[in-house]
Every structure is written in structure tokens, then in C-alpha cells.
Design a protein around this motif. Structure first.
Motif, mmCIF file in Angstrom:
data_model
loop_
_atom_site.group_PDB
_atom_site.id
_atom_site.type_symbol
_atom_site.label_atom_id
_atom_site.label_comp_id
_atom_site.label_asym_id
_atom_site.label_seq_id
_atom_site.Cartn_x
_atom_site.Cartn_y
_atom_site.Cartn_z
ATOM 1 N N ARG A 171 -0.582 -1.996 -3.525
ATOM 2 C CA ARG A 171 -1.799 -0.792 -3.145
ATOM 3 C C ARG A 171 -2.503 -2.287 -1.937
ATOM 4 O O ARG A 171 -2.886 -0.909 -0.649
ATOM 5 C CB ARG A 171 -2.611 -0.458 -4.207
ATOM 6 N N CYS A 172 -2.861 -2.999 -1.602
ATOM 7 C CA CYS A 172 -3.177 -3.798 -1.189
ATOM 8 C C CYS A 172 -3.036 -4.068 0.290
ATOM 9 O O CYS A 172 -3.107 -5.074 0.956
ATOM 10 C CB CYS A 172 -4.570 -5.534 -1.774
ATOM 11 N N GLY A 173 -1.831 -3.628 0.677
ATOM 12 C CA GLY A 173 -0.792 -3.831 2.022
ATOM 13 C C GLY A 173 0.023 -5.220 1.509
ATOM 14 O O GLY A 173 -0.237 -5.741 2.541
ATOM 15 N N GLY A 174 0.548 -5.338 0.505
ATOM 16 C CA GLY A 174 1.224 -6.712 0.279
ATOM 17 C C GLY A 174 0.234 -7.862 0.276
ATOM 18 O O GLY A 174 0.846 -8.953 0.019
ATOM 19 N N ALA A 175 -0.976 -8.171 -0.029
ATOM 20 C CA ALA A 175 -1.383 -9.080 0.418
ATOM 21 C C ALA A 175 -2.725 -9.198 -1.114
ATOM 22 O O ALA A 175 -2.906 -8.605 -1.681
ATOM 23 C CB ALA A 175 -2.877 -8.802 1.048
ATOM 24 N N VAL A 176 -3.090 -10.531 -1.714
ATOM 25 C CA VAL A 176 -3.521 -10.704 -3.042
ATOM 26 C C VAL A 176 -4.282 -12.327 -2.333
ATOM 27 O O VAL A 176 -4.178 -13.149 -1.413
ATOM 28 C CB VAL A 176 -2.731 -12.000 -3.968
ATOM 29 N N GLY A 177 -5.847 -11.280 -1.597
ATOM 30 C CA GLY A 177 -6.949 -12.191 -1.557
ATOM 31 C C GLY A 177 -6.217 -12.203 0.294
ATOM 32 O O GLY A 177 -6.404 -10.869 0.477
ATOM 33 N N ASP A 178 -6.630 -13.299 0.585
ATOM 34 C CA ASP A 178 -6.550 -13.254 1.627
ATOM 35 C C ASP A 178 -4.796 -14.136 1.924
ATOM 36 O O ASP A 178 -4.583 -14.661 2.936
ATOM 37 C CB ASP A 178 -7.077 -15.156 2.080
ATOM 38 N N VAL A 180 1.110 -11.876 0.476
ATOM 39 C CA VAL A 180 2.856 -11.847 -0.483
ATOM 40 C C VAL A 180 3.688 -11.403 0.202
ATOM 41 O O VAL A 180 4.448 -11.784 0.329
ATOM 42 C CB VAL A 180 2.404 -11.734 -2.509
ATOM 43 N N ILE A 181 3.703 -9.590 0.739
ATOM 44 C CA ILE A 181 5.140 -8.816 0.874
ATOM 45 C C ILE A 181 4.614 -8.665 2.435
ATOM 46 O O ILE A 181 3.114 -8.674 2.375
ATOM 47 C CB ILE A 181 5.571 -8.303 0.503
ATOM 48 N N PRO A 182 5.063 -8.821 3.814
ATOM 49 C CA PRO A 182 4.752 -8.284 4.781
ATOM 50 C C PRO A 182 4.156 -6.801 4.605
ATOM 51 O O PRO A 182 4.530 -5.617 3.952
ATOM 52 C CB PRO A 182 6.402 -7.694 5.474
ATOM 53 N N GLU A 183 2.908 -6.724 5.165
ATOM 54 C CA GLU A 183 2.090 -5.228 5.289
ATOM 55 C C GLU A 183 2.801 -4.562 5.476
ATOM 56 O O GLU A 183 2.819 -2.986 5.047
ATOM 57 C CB GLU A 183 0.762 -5.160 6.222
ATOM 58 N N ALA A 184 4.804 -5.018 6.235
ATOM 59 C CA ALA A 184 5.491 -3.808 6.952
ATOM 60 C C ALA A 184 6.081 -2.671 5.954
ATOM 61 O O ALA A 184 5.935 -1.593 5.798
ATOM 62 C CB ALA A 184 5.800 -3.269 8.157
ATOM 63 N N VAL A 185 6.101 -3.593 4.936
ATOM 64 C CA VAL A 185 6.807 -3.654 3.432
ATOM 65 C C VAL A 185 6.247 -2.799 2.785
ATOM 66 O O VAL A 185 6.405 -1.475 2.136
ATOM 67 C CB VAL A 185 8.068 -4.159 3.110
ATOM 68 N N ALA A 186 4.760 -3.107 2.249
ATOM 69 C CA ALA A 186 4.226 -2.017 1.476
ATOM 70 C C ALA A 186 3.384 -0.763 1.695
ATOM 71 O O ALA A 186 3.658 -0.008 1.009
ATOM 72 C CB ALA A 186 2.795 -2.989 1.321
ATOM 73 N N SER A 187 3.625 -0.517 3.519
ATOM 74 C CA SER A 187 2.946 0.305 4.480
ATOM 75 C C SER A 187 3.601 1.449 3.465
ATOM 76 O O SER A 187 3.682 3.147 4.136
ATOM 77 C CB SER A 187 2.103 0.447 4.738
ATOM 78 N N THR A 188 5.218 1.098 4.112
ATOM 79 C CA THR A 188 5.864 1.965 3.840
ATOM 80 C C THR A 188 6.867 2.457 3.145
ATOM 81 O O THR A 188 7.647 3.027 3.760
ATOM 82 C CB THR A 188 7.352 1.837 5.261
#
Length: 395
Positions: A285-292, A295-303
Motif C-alpha cells: 500500500r505504501c508503494g513498496g516501502a517500509v519506512g524509508d 522493499v520492492i520497486p514502486e513501479a511494481v507495487a503501483s501497477t
């Protein structure tokens, strides 16, 4: 409690028509069959802040048959073992039922398919895996099978037409036969079929060109898992651990059950705690990130909810839906997309397991259950309940 199905449903089911029996297996998989850990890493768990209690008090839901139910009634109808709701990263509701405990990993069943899809999407983003390449190029042993002739993208979208060992294809029966491959105690008397995932896949033959229709079938995911093992040179458990689990701040090791050859049951043999799956959902939900940390590329999480590729059906029916139910969902990279106004998507398992992620409502829901699947037992509309929860919290 759910009603018992008719005896005609008992063929091959080996007890999965009884919620109590199903619960025994959804919460104790590593005690009954061999398993392999998905290591959580050396660091401490990442905190999940908790909101004041009572956020869902008084909320009403639509249950089976259109009945209005309170939360407790809804969870009883769904044979719920755990419900965990995150809103804007905070736990607003956490509940465990039927003696299930927070630290015990629970089978995610087919929700595990989506986690493998996530790993595949990361490799594709990195350029290490090609969607358009035929599977046989990665796994030569699958030559001549329905999966070897398909592309990686066909597997990610359930795009193969397959029959096993010359049998007429029946989705429910093939699912039970797959369970029998993994666990000797689930085999009917006189069973003489495949004793490993590899042997099972070898019997698959194409009954039509790949990519022409959607057909929800475990073999697509097991073939894809073998592709990923060849690309990474490691096990599915180690791959998930290295890529995601050690970077989430998980509290517990997860695990996969394995077959007689030590191969993970990637399509449904994964277990983890509700809190750790909630951490996975919140990361996405946070675009592939845990804090700063990315973890996974934002492009993967958002698509994940991006359009289904050309050539695939844009609306499909949920596997447990009646045959006359309308096709309302989309399916992309092994994730279900409800096509609601909020951009939601979910991982889903047969007994009511759900990881539901709704970016527009800042919502992550983990639901674990041991509900049986039968035409005689009305299914609880969980997606509608999750959206009601998210709308309530946002208001």
C-alpha cells in the motif's frame, strides 16, 4: 456456524467439508506434512501502532442472502479465525477466534499465488525474467506439457487450457487431486497418481491455445514457481525470504509445505501470521516501502491494478462463484482486482483467506478463515464487508 454440505460433495474432499477439520489443517500445516521456513531475518519486528479500540463498534454488514449482520455475526458466518484491520498504518481491529493464536502461522491457501506473482513482477522489473518467453526456455523438462508451450505471461494470467493424465478437466476435482499429490493422508484408497509436483505437471496436456481464456488452475503457479527457481537459483522459500520477508520487520518465520521431493507448494502451501501478512500488505500500500526502505520497486507495487494485457478477459468470475454469477473481477499477475471505485486488489484463498489492499481508503485487511466451499453453503461477501469497513473508517 456454516451448514454442512450434501454427501455428494465428499468425493476426494477427505474432511474439508467440516470447518473444524479444515481448521486443524489451516493452523497446523507444518505438524502434518514436511515444510520449509521462510526466514524472518535477524532484526527485531517492526512495530504496528494500535489505534484506540472500538473503531468498528456498531458497524452493520450485508451477509449471505442479504441479511444484515453485526461484525460478530459476520465473522461467525465466515468461520473466521482472525481479522486484522490496518487503517493508515495503525491496527484499528485485531481479533482471533476458535482458539487460533496470533503467533501461529495460518495457511494462506491460494492467497500465496499473489505473493509468487509479486516475486515474478520484481524479476520482470529487474530484467531477469521476460513475460513473452516460453516457459520451456526456462524449464526444458516441461517440453510437451501445457505449461511448457505457454509464456510466462500466460501463467501470470491463468491463460492455459489444460487437462491432466487425459482426464476431462474439472476445476474442483483437480484441486483435490493436487492436494493428494502433496499429502499422502489426503489420498483416497488405492491412489496411484503423481507423488510430487514435478510428476503432476508432467501429465498436463494443452487442450487449446494459451492466452485465449481465463482458467483458474494451480498448475500455472507451480510451473511459474519452477521458472523462478531456475532464474534465481534458489528455493521459493529463500527467494521470498531474501526479497521480502527479511525486509518487512516480520515477527515470525513463515513457511511453505513441501512435497516428497522437497519442492514448495507455491500455489497454496504458504503459512504466516496475520500480523506479518498485514505488514506485507502495508508495504505494498505504501508503494513498496517500509519506512524509508524500498522493499520492492514502486513501479511494481503501483501497477498491480493496471489494465489486464490485451488478449486476456477483462472480467472473470471468482472461482467459488456459482456458474451463473456475472464476471465482475479482473485478474493481473495472480492478483484479484474487484474493479471498485477505490483501486482495491487482493490475494484470496479458498477457505476465506484474504489480503485486501485498498489504497484510496488507506486500508489493509487480513482475514483468515476455515470456511468450507460447497454450493450448499452461501459464501460471505467479504469484499463488500471490507469496503464497508474502509468507508466507515474514512468517514
Amino acid at each position: 456456524m456454516t451448514a454442512m454440505p450434501p454427501l455428494s460433495d465428499l468425493a476426494w474432499a477427505r474432511g474439508f467439508t467440516d470447518p473444524t477439520w479444515a481448521r486443524r489443517h489451516t493452523t497446523s500445516g507444518r505438524e502434518t506434512v514436511p515444510s520449509r521456513a521462510v526466514w524472518r531475518g535477524r532484526g527485531g519486528p517492526r512495530d504496528l501502532p494500535t489505534a484506540p479500540p472500538g473503531a468498528l463498534d456498531g458497524l452493520a454488514f450485508t451477509g449471505p442472502g442479504g441479511r444484515t449482520l453485526g461484525l460478530g455475526q459476520l465473522l461467525a458466518a465466515a468461520e473466521t479465525d482472525a481479522l486484522l484491520v490496518l487503517h493508515r498504518g495503525r491496527i484499528v481491529h485485531e481479533q482471533y477466534l476458535h482458539g487460533y493464536e496470533p503467533h501461529v502461522p495460518h495457511f494462506n491457501a491460494s492467497a500465496a499465488k499473489s505473493y509468487l506473482g509479486l516475486l515474478a513482477a520484481v524479476l520482470i522489473h529487474q530484467g531477469r525474467l521476460d513475460r513473452g518467453t516460453e516457459v520451456v526456455k526456462y524449464v526444458p523438462e516441461l517440453a510437451g506439457t501445457a505449461f511448457g508451450e505457454a509464456t510466462v505471461d500466460h501463467l501470470l494470467h491463468m491463460g492455459t487450457r489444460v487437462s491432466y493424465a487425459g482426464r476431462r478437466y474439472d476445476k474442483a476435482l483437480e484441486a483435490q487431486r493436487y492436494f493428494a499429490v502433496l499429502a499422502p493422508q489426503l489420498r483416497p484408497y488405492g491412489y496411484s497418481g503423481p507423488a510430487s509436483i514435478r510428476e503432476h505437471l508432467a501429465t498436463a496436456r494443452a487442450t487449446g491455445a494459451p492466452g485465449a481464456e481465463f482458467r483458474y488452475e494451480n498448475g500455472n503457479v507451480e510451473a511459474l514457481a519452477e521458472v523462478l527457481r531456475r532464474v534465481t537459483g534458489t528455493t521459493t522459500s529463500a527467494h521470498l525470504s531474501d526479497t521480502i520477508w527479511t525486509r518487512l520487520g516480520a515477527e515470525e518465520d513463515a513457511y511453505y509445505i513441501v512435497d516428497a521431493e522437497g519442492t514448495e507448494a507455491a500455489c497454496g502451501g504458504f503459512s504466516a501470521t496475520a500480523r506479518d501478512v498485514a505488514r506485507l500488505g502495508e508495504m505494498i500500500r505504501c508503494g513498496g516501502a517500509v519506512g524509508d526502505r524500498q522493499v520492492i520497486p514502486e513501479a511494481v507495487a503501483s501497477t498491480i491494478v493496471s489494465g489486464v494485457p490485451d488478449g486476456y478477459p477483462r472480467r472473470v468470475r471468482f472461482p467459488a462463484a456459482p456458474a451463473d454469477a456475472p464476471a465482475t473481477l479482473s485478474y493481473h499477475d495472480l492478483w484479484w482486482i474487484p474493479n471498485d471505485p477505490y483501486g482495491s486488489f487482493m490475494a484470496s484463498g479458498i477457505h476465506g483467506q484474504r489480503l485486501f489492499i485498498c489504497p484510496a481508503l488507506d486500508l489493509v485487511v487480513v482475514h483468515y478463515a476455515s470456511q468450507i466451499v460447497s454450493p450448499a453453503v452461501p459464501q460471505v461477501p467479504l469484499v463488500q464487508a471490507f469496503l464497508a469497513i474502509g468507508s466507515h473508517l474514512n468517514s
